[in-house]
Design a protein around this motif. Structure first.
Motif, PDB file in Angstrom:
ATOM      1  N   ASP A   1      11.109   4.410   3.679  1.00 12.93           N
ATOM      2  CA  ASP A   1      10.060   4.747   2.717  1.00 12.93           C
ATOM      3  C   ASP A   1      10.478   4.343   1.310  1.00 12.93           C
ATOM      4  N   TRP A   2       9.497   3.961   0.504  1.00 13.67           N
ATOM      5  CA  TRP A   2       9.743   3.657  -0.893  1.00 13.67           C
ATOM      6  C   TRP A   2      10.093   4.949  -1.624  1.00 13.67           C
ATOM      7  N   GLU A   3      11.029   4.837  -2.551  1.00 12.84           N
ATOM      8  CA  GLU A   3      11.405   5.981  -3.402  1.00 12.84           C
ATOM      9  C   GLU A   3      11.254   5.558  -4.847  1.00 12.84           C
ATOM     10  N   HIS A   4      10.748   6.468  -5.654  1.00 12.95           N
ATOM     11  CA  HIS A   4      10.637   6.229  -7.091  1.00 12.95           C
ATOM     12  C   HIS A   4      12.035   6.178  -7.687  1.00 12.95           C
ATOM     13  N   ALA A   5      12.361   5.099  -8.380  1.00 11.42           N
ATOM     14  CA  ALA A   5      13.668   4.972  -9.037  1.00 11.42           C
ATOM     15  C   ALA A   5      13.544   5.097 -10.547  1.00 11.42           C
TER      16      ALA A   5
ATOM     17  N   GLU B   1       0.825  -1.208   0.000  1.00 14.86           N
ATOM     18  CA  GLU B   1       0.000   0.000   0.000  1.00 14.86           C
ATOM     19  C   GLU B   1       0.863   1.263   0.000  1.00 14.86           C
ATOM     20  N   ALA B   2       1.983   1.236   0.723  1.00 15.67           N
ATOM     21  CA  ALA B   2       2.900   2.376   0.723  1.00 15.67           C
ATOM     22  C   ALA B   2       3.526   2.563  -0.660  1.00 15.67           C
ATOM     23  N   ALA B   3       3.802   1.465  -1.344  1.00 10.02           N
ATOM     24  CA  ALA B   3       4.327   1.548  -2.710  1.00 10.02           C
ATOM     25  C   ALA B   3       3.287   2.198  -3.624  1.00 10.02           C
ATOM     26  N   TYR B   4       2.025   1.778  -3.493  1.00  4.56           N
ATOM     27  CA  TYR B   4       0.961   2.383  -4.289  1.00  4.56           C
ATOM     28  C   TYR B   4       0.894   3.890  -4.043  1.00  4.56           C
TER      29      TYR B   4
END
Length: 139
Positions: A131-135, A48-51
């Protein structure tokens, strides 16, 4: 004369603020997220955090586009996740797939106008469970 110059400057600033070259952001208001098979790699909160990371990025960077679906492709992609993590020197990576529509503007000009993109991948990374980061994103 000074008042006229100030009024002209104010109008120019308003014009440039309203026309920054970007559309007003991507539409994420009706994204469909199908149920996913429970993962042994990631918790539901991780997915959900990735979304949410993708929605935040899309809404700020994909003007003229409408995000229609996000989905976790499943743990069978673990090798791909590991390759991305290694490429970006991260502890973990996750790939989320999506579909989105592009309006007549073609988004930022790099997308096909009036088209739909399916199976568009979003590569997100993180270290130490942060936290997820956009790569990266794309096909």
């Amino acid at each position: 004369m000074v008042k006229k110059i100030l009024v002209i400057l104010a109008l120019v600033m308003i014009l440039f603020t309203g026309c920054s070259g970007k559309n007003n952001g991507g539409n994420i208001s009706n994204v469909q997220i199908p149920d996913w098979k429970p993962s042994e790699l990631f918790s539901d909160d991780d997915i959900e955090a990735a979304y949410q990371t993708i929605k935040d990025y899309f809404s700020s960077e994909f003007g003229g586009c409408t995000l229609t679906m996000l989905y976790y492709p499943g743990d069978a992609c673990a090798d791909e996740f590991n390759e991305w993590a290694k490429q970006y020197d991260a502890d973990e990576a996750i790939v989320i797939e999506s579909s989105f529509d592009v309006d007549a503007s073609g988004g930022d000009g790099s997308l096909n106008p009036d088209s739909t993109y399916d199976d568009w991948k979003w590569i997100l990374i993180r270290n130490n469970g942060g936290d997820w980061e956009h790569a990266d994103h794309g096909y």
